[in-house]
Each structure stands twice: as structure tokens, then as C-alpha cells.
Design a protein around this motif. Sequence first.
Motif, PDB file in Angstrom:
ATOM      1  N   PRO A   1       0.823  -1.214   0.000  1.00 16.84           N
ATOM      2  CA  PRO A   1       0.000   0.000   0.000  1.00 16.84           C
ATOM      3  C   PRO A   1       0.856   1.263   0.000  1.00 16.84           C
ATOM      4  N   GLY A   2       0.460   2.221  -0.828  1.00 13.87           N
ATOM      5  CA  GLY A   2       1.216   3.457  -0.979  1.00 13.87           C
ATOM      6  C   GLY A   2       2.160   3.452  -2.159  1.00 13.87           C
ATOM      7  N   ASP A   3       2.465   2.260  -2.712  1.00 17.05           N
ATOM      8  CA  ASP A   3       3.318   2.172  -3.897  1.00 17.05           C
ATOM      9  C   ASP A   3       2.585   2.680  -5.135  1.00 17.05           C
ATOM     10  N   ASN A   4       3.362   3.001  -6.168  1.00 17.45           N
ATOM     11  CA  ASN A   4       2.808   3.318  -7.478  1.00 17.45           C
ATOM     12  C   ASN A   4       2.932   2.109  -8.390  1.00 17.45           C
ATOM     13  N   ILE A   5       1.816   1.713  -8.990  1.00 14.95           N
ATOM     14  CA  ILE A   5       1.841   0.677 -10.024  1.00 14.95           C
ATOM     15  C   ILE A   5       2.238   1.377 -11.320  1.00 14.95           C
ATOM     16  N   SER A   6       3.408   1.035 -11.843  1.00 14.68           N
ATOM     17  CA  SER A   6       3.948   1.722 -13.019  1.00 14.68           C
ATOM     18  C   SER A   6       3.743   0.881 -14.272  1.00 14.68           C
ATOM     19  N   ILE A   7       3.310   1.550 -15.327  1.00 12.12           N
ATOM     20  CA  ILE A   7       3.056   0.897 -16.616  1.00 12.12           C
ATOM     21  C   ILE A   7       3.688   1.728 -17.720  1.00 12.12           C
ATOM     22  N   THR A   8       4.425   1.083 -18.603  1.00  9.07           N
ATOM     23  CA  THR A   8       4.918   1.719 -19.819  1.00  9.07           C
ATOM     24  C   THR A   8       4.018   1.290 -20.971  1.00  9.07           C
ATOM     25  N   LEU A   9       3.475   2.263 -21.689  1.00 13.51           N
ATOM     26  CA  LEU A   9       2.452   1.974 -22.698  1.00 13.51           C
ATOM     27  C   LEU A   9       2.892   2.509 -24.067  1.00 13.51           C
ATOM     28  N   HIS A  10       2.684   1.684 -25.099  1.00 13.47           N
ATOM     29  CA  HIS A  10       2.889   2.110 -26.489  1.00 13.47           C
ATOM     30  C   HIS A  10       1.601   1.829 -27.248  1.00 13.47           C
ATOM     31  N   VAL A  11       1.099   2.845 -27.958  1.00 14.19           N
ATOM     32  CA  VAL A  11      -0.167   2.737 -28.686  1.00 14.19           C
ATOM     33  C   VAL A  11       0.053   3.067 -30.152  1.00 14.19           C
ATOM     34  N   ASN A  12      -0.518   2.254 -31.031  1.00  9.11           N
ATOM     35  CA  ASN A  12      -0.572   2.543 -32.471  1.00  9.11           C
ATOM     36  C   ASN A  12      -2.032   2.731 -32.857  1.00  9.11           C
ATOM     37  N   ALA A  13      -2.305   3.780 -33.647  1.00 10.97           N
ATOM     38  CA  ALA A  13      -3.683   4.067 -34.043  1.00 10.97           C
ATOM     39  C   ALA A  13      -3.711   4.645 -35.440  1.00 10.97           C
ATOM     40  N   ALA A  14      -4.858   4.484 -36.092  1.00 13.35           N
ATOM     41  CA  ALA A  14      -5.025   5.076 -37.419  1.00 13.35           C
ATOM     42  C   ALA A  14      -5.335   6.555 -37.259  1.00 13.35           C
ATOM     43  N   SER A  15      -4.892   7.369 -38.209  1.00 17.78           N
ATOM     44  CA  SER A  15      -5.190   8.802 -38.169  1.00 17.78           C
ATOM     45  C   SER A  15      -6.580   9.057 -38.716  1.00 17.78           C
ATOM     46  N   LYS A  16      -7.205  10.134 -38.235  1.00 19.73           N
ATOM     47  CA  LYS A  16      -8.534  10.504 -38.718  1.00 19.73           C
ATOM     48  C   LYS A  16      -8.401  11.232 -40.055  1.00 19.73           C
ATOM     49  N   LYS A  17      -9.126  10.773 -41.057  1.00 19.21           N
ATOM     50  CA  LYS A  17      -8.991  11.323 -42.403  1.00 19.21           C
ATOM     51  C   LYS A  17      -9.559  12.733 -42.521  1.00 19.21           C
ATOM     52  N   LYS A  18     -10.643  13.016 -41.756  1.00 14.44           N
ATOM     53  CA  LYS A  18     -11.331  14.282 -41.940  1.00 14.44           C
ATOM     54  C   LYS A  18     -10.759  15.414 -41.100  1.00 14.44           C
ATOM     55  N   SER A  19      -9.842  15.125 -40.205  1.00 15.34           N
ATOM     56  CA  SER A  19      -9.341  16.183 -39.325  1.00 15.34           C
ATOM     57  C   SER A  19      -7.841  16.023 -39.117  1.00 15.34           C
ATOM     58  N   THR A  20      -7.125  16.074 -40.236  1.00 10.39           N
ATOM     59  CA  THR A  20      -5.685  15.846 -40.149  1.00 10.39           C
ATOM     60  C   THR A  20      -4.966  16.975 -39.438  1.00 10.39           C
ATOM     61  N   ASN A  21      -5.585  18.166 -39.374  1.00  9.92           N
ATOM     62  CA  ASN A  21      -4.937  19.297 -38.720  1.00  9.92           C
ATOM     63  C   ASN A  21      -5.275  19.399 -37.235  1.00  9.92           C
ATOM     64  N   SER A  22      -6.229  18.629 -36.742  1.00  9.83           N
ATOM     65  CA  SER A  22      -6.625  18.689 -35.337  1.00  9.83           C
ATOM     66  C   SER A  22      -5.796  17.710 -34.516  1.00  9.83           C
ATOM     67  N   LEU A  23      -5.693  18.017 -33.231  1.00 12.35           N
ATOM     68  CA  LEU A  23      -4.953  17.138 -32.329  1.00 12.35           C
ATOM     69  C   LEU A  23      -5.755  15.874 -32.067  1.00 12.35           C
ATOM     70  N   GLN A  24      -5.064  14.774 -31.996  1.00 14.46           N
ATOM     71  CA  GLN A  24      -5.711  13.487 -31.750  1.00 14.46           C
ATOM     72  C   GLN A  24      -5.165  12.878 -30.457  1.00 14.46           C
ATOM     73  N   TYR A  25      -6.061  12.289 -29.696  1.00 11.51           N
ATOM     74  CA  TYR A  25      -5.700  11.726 -28.402  1.00 11.51           C
ATOM     75  C   TYR A  25      -6.227  10.305 -28.278  1.00 11.51           C
ATOM     76  N   VAL A  26      -5.643   9.603 -27.329  1.00 10.43           N
ATOM     77  CA  VAL A  26      -6.258   8.386 -26.810  1.00 10.43           C
ATOM     78  C   VAL A  26      -6.414   8.578 -25.301  1.00 10.43           C
ATOM     79  N   THR A  27      -7.446   7.993 -24.736  1.00  5.12           N
ATOM     80  CA  THR A  27      -7.683   8.054 -23.293  1.00  5.12           C
ATOM     81  C   THR A  27      -7.398   6.687 -22.700  1.00  5.12           C
TER      82      THR A  27
END
Length: 368
Positions: free
Chosen positions: A183-209
Motif C-alpha cells: 500500500p502506498g506504492d505506485n503501479i507503473s506501466i509503460t504503454l505504447h499505442v498505435n492508431a489510425a489517423s482521422k482522415k477528416k481532421s488531419t490538422n486537429s490534435l488526436q488523443y487516446v484516453t
Amino acid sequence: MSTTCSLSIELLPEFGWSIKNQPVYGPGSVFQGFVKLHFGTQLPIERIRLAFYAIETIPPFDISPGVMRSVQKTLFSIQSVLWDSKRTLNLSPKTNHVFPFTIQMPMVQFPPSVDHSTYKCCFQLIALLDTPTTLDCTTIKEEVPILCMPFVETSLLKTPNFWTAKKGDLSAELRMVAQEFVPGDNISITLHVNAASKKKSTNSLQYVTVHIKLIQTLTVSAFDDVPDQQKTVAAVSSKLLLINSLDGRGTYCDGDLNLKVPYDLCPSYNYSKLANISYRLQVTVEQKGPMGGIWNYSVSVDDISITVGTLGYGIRTSNELKLYSEESTSSRIMSPQFMKAIEYEDALPLYDASKLPDYESTPIMATF
């Protein structure tokens, strides 16, 4: 007959392990305290007792109409007479009386203190004041809960563990160097995500949650028809910015994420005959889809086993430590013991600031 009587239990400060400023006792722990008594008028007291017991309980659980499951097991029950009128002069009224006690826990892995709707394990001190049964009053008592925890070891992984999840163009890879925490420790995770880009909004910022949940599962082992009880005990959500990959075929992001283990979380254990507690980590990655996010893409890793221990990395338990079992609870070695106060005849005299030491006493000879 009415009387004003005050009975209380006070534990001496414990240095070391604590949860929310409440001391925690484990196998082999020794704790001390006092039972304090004050009564205003003459009260015929026969004796003062102190009891210490532990009980596991599965409260009544409705399986179906007319079918209920419930059970209670005593882990141990001991008591000691702190004062007896047959051996000592009567106690004086309008005086504060103090009765010290010392209790040592055995080297046994009892289930931890738990207060769950489906399973409870409580350790309790009870001070009892007995009066003659002919009096028109009941036994006066005072109860104090004791927080007890087993020793659960933790360690780092020898090599990191990896998990992958993929759905359509969205994929995630997780990396962890530890799956055991206190208890009190941090559970640490290293994450790598691959995703397709949105075709209609190439100039907008894209996120994953990213949603991370620590889920506790309580399994009732005493009955086969009581379902597991699951609840989320810790959770965190983070947004990660997607960037275009060098080949222009999609987007990706990397992140180092943490989830804190609550300080008051019950440790993992699987040696109770009534119920056991385990933990798992759930990691979900979401990306908004078309139509303003009406349809979202998500991938999830649901079953990352997590151990919540009580001992930090590298701390090992004694070879004398025994697992609790129902058959051995009647043995004396499996129960806590009241210890007698030890008086040291050869102890140094108490320091008196107003009096100098006696320099004429026999000098201490040093040997070289």
C-alpha cells in the motif's frame, strides 16, 4: 443500584507499521497497554478481565428467496484476570486504577482485519468488570478493535512482462517490471499505442484516453453458490497525444503511467477457509471514432494479476512463520499469549538531575 463507572482500554504508542495513524500488528508482534478504571461510589467489584479474540464471519447472504448462507469461525479466544477481589484488597472509589497488560502474537499468518459486506475478520480487545450477580446491574465492558495484518512478501520481476491488445487499427502494448506492491506504492506501466489517423481532421490534435483500474475480488470459499464480489479500489484516467508516424501510415504515442495503491488496502491472501482476496489490473485504451465520438474504438487488457503485500522488496519472512489453518487453532502455539511483566533487578538507577553520581563507588576497570 446505580453507580458512575468508567472503564477504558489504552494502547501504548507503537513505532513502525501503521495505517491512518492506527498501529498494525503482525505475526510475533508484542503490544502493551492499560485497562483504566474509575468509579464514583462504592462498587462491589469481583474481578477485572481482559479478553482478546478474533472471528471470521460471512454475514447472512441471500442466494435466492428462502435460501441464505452464513458462517462464523473463531480464530482464537484468550483472556486474563487483571485483578481479583479474592487475592487483593478492595479497590478504592473516586480513584484512578490502572492495570497494565502485555500480549504477544504468535508466529502465525492469520487472515487480515477485513470489514467487507460479504466477509469480515475482526480482532478485538474487551475489558470486563464483573460484579456479584445479585446486583441489579450488568457486566460493564469496553471494546477496542485491533488492526492485524499477515506478512506478505513482494518482489520485482526478473524480466519485464508484456501484454498486447489489438482491435482494428488500434493496438496497445503494455510493459511492467513489477506486479507485487505494498500500500502506498505506485503501479507503473509503460504503454505504447498505435492508431489510425482521422482522415477528416488531419490538422486537429488526436488523443487516446487510457483508463487504469485496480479491481479487488473477494471469493467466498466456504460456499460454492455465493458469487465473487468485485469492486474497483483505485482508478486513474490519462490522455495521451497521438503523433504521426514517420512512414505516414498512422499515429502513435508512448506514455509512462502510474496508479497509486491505497494506503488502507487489504493485502492479498488465499489461506482462509471462508474467503480469499485477490487483485487484478485492467487497462483500457480508447480512441474517439467518427460522428463526434459516437462510436469509439477501444482495446483492453483485463487480467493482469497484482499482489498487494505488506513487506517491501527484499524483506523476507521468518522460517518459523506458520500458516493459519482451522484444524490447528486449538493448539496453544496458534494463539496469542498474555505475558507477565518483567522486572530487572540489575537495572541502572533512575537518573536524578538534582543529585550527582557517587564518584566514590568502585571504578569500572577497562581491559586492553
